[in-house]
Design a protein around this motif. Structure first.
Motif, PDB file in Angstrom:
ATOM      1  N   VAL A  23       3.139   3.246   2.816  1.00 10.25           N
ATOM      2  CA  VAL A  23       2.489   3.474   4.106  1.00 10.25           C
ATOM      3  C   VAL A  23       3.226   2.663   5.164  1.00 10.25           C
ATOM      4  CG1 VAL A  23       0.344   3.266   5.411  1.00 10.25           C
ATOM      5  CG2 VAL A  23       0.272   3.852   2.979  1.00 10.25           C
ATOM      6  N   THR A  24       3.567   3.325   6.268  1.00 12.46           N
ATOM      7  CA  THR A  24       4.276   2.659   7.364  1.00 12.46           C
ATOM      8  C   THR A  24       3.450   2.777   8.639  1.00 12.46           C
ATOM      9  OG1 THR A  24       5.484   4.642   8.019  1.00 12.46           O
ATOM     10  CG2 THR A  24       6.463   3.273   6.283  1.00 12.46           C
TER      11      THR A  24
ATOM     12  N   ALA B 252      -6.911  -8.311   1.368  1.00 12.33           N
ATOM     13  CA  ALA B 252      -6.044  -7.653   2.346  1.00 12.33           C
ATOM     14  C   ALA B 252      -6.754  -6.396   2.836  1.00 12.33           C
ATOM     15  CB  ALA B 252      -4.701  -7.294   1.722  1.00 12.33           C
ATOM     16  N   GLU B 253      -6.484  -5.997   4.079  1.00 12.24           N
ATOM     17  CA  GLU B 253      -7.111  -4.798   4.625  1.00 12.24           C
ATOM     18  C   GLU B 253      -6.110  -4.026   5.474  1.00 12.24           C
ATOM     19  OE1 GLU B 253     -11.142  -3.342   6.990  1.00 12.24           O
ATOM     20  OE2 GLU B 253     -10.558  -5.454   7.029  1.00 12.24           O
ATOM     21  N   TRP B 254      -6.075  -2.708   5.248  1.00  3.15           N
ATOM     22  CA  TRP B 254      -5.260  -1.800   6.043  1.00  3.15           C
ATOM     23  C   TRP B 254      -6.207  -0.843   6.760  1.00  3.15           C
ATOM     24  CZ3 TRP B 254      -4.100  -3.169   1.010  1.00  3.15           C
ATOM     25  CH2 TRP B 254      -2.903  -3.851   0.793  1.00  3.15           C
TER      26      TRP B 254
ATOM     27  N   LEU C 261       0.836  -1.201   0.000  1.00  5.14           N
ATOM     28  CA  LEU C 261       0.000   0.000   0.000  1.00  5.14           C
ATOM     29  C   LEU C 261       0.871   1.250   0.000  1.00  5.14           C
ATOM     30  CD1 LEU C 261      -2.979   1.031   0.219  1.00  5.14           C
ATOM     31  CD2 LEU C 261      -2.597   1.173   2.696  1.00  5.14           C
ATOM     32  N   TYR C 262       0.492   2.209  -0.871  1.00  5.10           N
ATOM     33  CA  TYR C 262       1.191   3.488  -0.983  1.00  5.10           C
ATOM     34  C   TYR C 262       0.182   4.625  -0.821  1.00  5.10           C
ATOM     35  CZ  TYR C 262       4.986   0.761  -3.150  1.00  5.10           C
ATOM     36  OH  TYR C 262       5.988  -0.154  -3.411  1.00  5.10           O
TER      37      TYR C 262
ATOM     38  N   VAL D 158       0.948  -4.016   9.110  1.00  2.56           N
ATOM     39  CA  VAL D 158       1.728  -4.859   8.213  1.00  2.56           C
ATOM     40  C   VAL D 158       1.598  -4.331   6.793  1.00  2.56           C
ATOM     41  CG1 VAL D 158       2.050  -7.179   7.283  1.00  2.56           C
ATOM     42  CG2 VAL D 158       1.375  -6.867   9.689  1.00  2.56           C
ATOM     43  N   ASN D 159       2.713  -4.063   6.182  1.00  3.56           N
ATOM     44  CA  ASN D 159       2.746  -3.612   4.786  1.00  3.56           C
ATOM     45  C   ASN D 159       4.140  -3.903   4.232  1.00  3.56           C
ATOM     46  OD1 ASN D 159       1.721  -2.398   2.424  1.00  3.56           O
ATOM     47  ND2 ASN D 159       2.595  -0.421   2.989  1.00  3.56           N
TER      48      ASN D 159
END
Length: 730
Positions: free
Chosen positions: A193-194, A223-225, A179-180, A206-207
């Motif tokens: 993304v951190t 996947a889910e952020w 993910l960005y 987690v990325n």
């Protein structure tokens, strides 16, 4: 809150914030220390800066806590001219991103805001500049508003799919997604993304994420952020998912930046990723990552809610086959691909989806410039990767256009293409809703109030015939009523069908498979099932509920159960109005339903007429009972706002003259001519344009009104001719 000390080049935080009243306003007085400022300066550790613990805080609250008069998230306060201020938001409401606990200002720059009041020409401190050295200061003037934005925490999902022929699809695959984010929707300057990006105090972040795909399951891996900021520094943030690698058949494919393809040891994979909904800022968005073997063309039939529906039938009763044209885009040219009938026809046999050939010829290339630019020859084949993108057009026959008119809207095409792979989709939406309401209103021509002690019974009749007249309705009223039973075919459809139950009655519905259970039961209805028969009993309520039927093979089907009363009573207590709700729009065969309201036992000496209005969501019927000798005249006054309520200055009375124009039968002459016994000539007004001869649009509206009047006159239209110098229609 802090202000910048230009003499010593540091920030000094407020030591106290007090309330006071200035006239009708409650104002905040902000006190900054002039001496002994050390306790109000930012503390520093490892080149990081922190808010001093002793600094005063300004609290925004929805409720009045008794100490302040605020009833909104608003504070009024005095600021000093030509002064630079800094506001640091310490906490935020639940669900919004906020300053991480014990975090430095540098690490939480999104919660720091800079404002210059009434101009500022002093030194700009380094922390008030962005990474490119540009000022982050916002200017505010007298009586201006200082806005501190809050950022909602959102979640972003990514779903992984593979598209290809059954033989080529991998049995299983391991996929890594990352993910960005970017501050612009175009996706330039992407930043990973951190954990520092997400809201503080959340579970471990987690990325990238690793997903496992399996061809033999119906569940696509997701996947889910979570807890992502929807904005930074008051500006929206857009999120992008990129595939880092995927592995199948013991080969790991990674991105080759030179040509944008995923390769293993220099050999490209058959499957290349295509992204849908990248660059999102909305909570809950699911970004699709589809690895496609080539270019797939799909046809989808959906309802207004986006759910799949059965395709329409052709004249032979078979699912309609659709042909299409595909155009390749390259450089400044749009050129048609040369496809066979089999390669450009979507039908039930191929499941309304197929793949374009890996290499295609072109057609319609005639200009010398195009021939030269494309290096074209009649027998040359071009790989799909030759084109930067594609466009698709649906090609309907006149018969198909007529069948779809009024049922399905114009097709919408979508394209998800990258590097010559992806999906071209044609989507037709059923513009008819699943259910429709039918409203009925009763009007007495001699005044509703004079019938206060009376009531009438109105019966609902359903038909696929849009042109039933009163005589037809009377004939079928006692022999037919609205259909109730809908039998499901051998293939359980995902379409949400409507099952009607008469108020106070029990109805049986037969399905093609045995029923295992029912989800979503309503207490006002009683359900039982025996094998493939569902019995629904209703009480004295008219309701509409959605149920899910679970069959023995664990397949499911949504149905809508509507309890209706086929006969309604209208009287003064009901304001002479009633309605039926939750009625099906189409039959199982796909034919549109039309509803008719029929008054039973019309009062003696009264004539009855029906006026019907049909929309996609409702059908309205007005029933008028008229005494032949009674004319009710209402006078209304209108102004530019739509209606006059103040009658000052208007005439005390007006004079109305009544004229009669007799209906008469037209004399028909000629040999072997049989005159129909129901021809009528009806005159409407004394001007064919109804007094609007200079308005072309109004003339056309009058044409249709006249036509409607003639059609509703219980007579046949043998000929209709309008001749006028003012009407360009004959």
């Amino acid at each position: 809150m802090a202000k910048y000390d230009v003499t010593n080049n540091h920030w000094v935080y407020a030591s106290a914030i007090t309330s006071g009243q200035d006239g009708l306003k409650y104002l905040r007085k902000i006190t900054f220390p002039e001496t002994s400022v050390d306790n109000y300066l930012e503390t520093e550790s490892n080149s990081k800066h922190y808010v001093p613990e002793s600094s005063a805080t300004l609290i925004f609250a929805d409720e009045d806590d008794g100490s302040t008069p605020d009833k909104e998230n608003l504070h009024d306060f005095y600021l000093e001219d030509a002064t630079l201020y800094k506001f640091v938001e310490i906490t935020a409401p639940e669900g919004y991103t906020q300053l991480a606990e014990n975090a430095s200002l540098e690490e939480n720059d999104d919660f720091v805001f800079y404002y210059a009041y009434n101009g500022y020409d002093g030194t700009i401190p380094d922390d008030a500049k962005d990474a490119n050295g540009r000022s982050k200061i916002r200017n505010i003037v007298v009586n201006g508003t200082l806005n501190i934005p809050n950022t909602k925490g959102i979640s972003i999902k990514a779903q992984k799919t593979f598209t290809g022929t059954e033989a080529d699809l991998p049995d299983s695959a391991e996929v890594k997604l990352k993910l960005y984010y970017s501050t612009n929707r175009s996706g330039t300057n992407l930043t990973p993304v951190t954990s520092a990006t997400v809201e503080s105090g959340q579970e471990s972040f987690v990325n990238p994420v690793t997903l496992n795909y399996n061809k033999n399951t119906n569940i696509e891996p997701i996947a889910e952020w979570k807890h992502l900021p929807s904005g930074m520094n008051g500006n929206p943030v857009y999120y992008f998912v990129k595939e880092e690698s995927f592995k199948y058949d013991d080969n790991t494919y990674t991105l080759d930046e030179t040509d944008g393809k995923f390769k293993c040891n220099g050999s490209p994979s058959k499957f290349q990723p295509v992204y849908t909904r990248n660059g999102t800022n909305k909570d809950g968005t699911v970004i699709q990552v589809n690895n496609s073997e080539g270019v797939q063309v799909k046809k989808s039939w959906v309802n207004l809610n986006g759910k799949s529906v059965e395709p329409p039938k052709d004249s032979d009763g078979n699912p309609m086959a659709i042909k299409f044209d595909v155009y390749g885009l390259t450089g400044n040219y749009r050129v048609k691909l040369d496809l066979t009938d089999e390669e450009c026809t979507l039908n039930a046999d191929n499941g309304y989806k197929l793949f374009l050939p890996d290499e295609v010829g072109l057609t319609g290339v005639t200009s010398s410039s195009m021939i030269e630019a494309l290096d074209y020859t009649a027998d040359k084949k071009y790989p799909l990767s030759y084109f930067t993108n594609f466009e698709i057009e649906e090609m309907l026959t006149p018969e198909q256009s007529q069948e779809l008119y009024g049922k399905f809207g114009n097709p919408k095409s979508t394209r998800m293409i990258e590097n010559g792979t992806g999906i071209l989709e044609l989507i037709n939406t059923d513009i008819r809703s699943d259910t429709v309401g039918v409203g009925v209103e009763k009007i007495w021509n001699d005044n509703n109030a004079s019938h206060s002690s009376e009531s009438i019974m109105v019966k609902l009749i359903q038909s696929t015939n849009p042109n039933l007249n009163t005589n037809d309705l009377i004939k079928i009223a006692n022999s037919e009523r609205i259909e109730k039973v809908y039998t499901v075919g051998s293939d359980i459809s995902s379409t949400n069908k409507v099952y009607l139950v008469e108020k106070g009655q029990s109805e049986n519905f037969t399905f093609a498979r045995d029923i295992k259970s029912i989800i979503g039961k309503d207490e006002s209805l009683q359900y039982s099932h025996n094998r493939n028969v569902l019995t629904i009993s209703s009480n004295n309520e008219t309701i509409s509920e959605v149920l899910t039927i679970v069959f023995d093979d664990d397949t499911e089907q949504d149905i809508t159960v509507s309890v209706v009363e086929y006969e309604l009573t209208l009287n003064q207590a009901s304001d002479w109005k009633a309605s039926w709700e939750g009625l099906p729009v189409v039959s199982d065969d796909g034919d549109s339903y039309y509803y008719y309201a029929l008054e039973e036992d019309v009062s003696e000496n009264y004539e009855v007429s029906y006026q019907k209005t049909i929309t996609s969501q409702a059908q309205e019927v007005i029933i008028t009972n008229r005494l032949p000798t009674t004319i009710l005249v209402n006078k209304e006054w209108y102004d530019g706002t739509g209606k006059i309520t103040d009658y000052t200055g208007l005439p005390e009375k007006i004079k109305v003259e009544v004229y009669q124009k007799l209906e008469h039968e037209e004399e028909v002459t000629g040999e072997n001519v049989e005159k129909p016994n129901n021809i009528k000539i009806i005159a409407l007004g004394d001007s064919i344009t109804n007094g609007s001869s200079n308005q072309i649009a109004e003339q056309y509206r009058y044409w249709y009104r006249l036509k409607e009047k003639l059609q509703n006159a219980n007579g046949s239209i043998i000929a209709l001719c309008i001749c006028s110098k003012r009407l360009s229609r004959h």
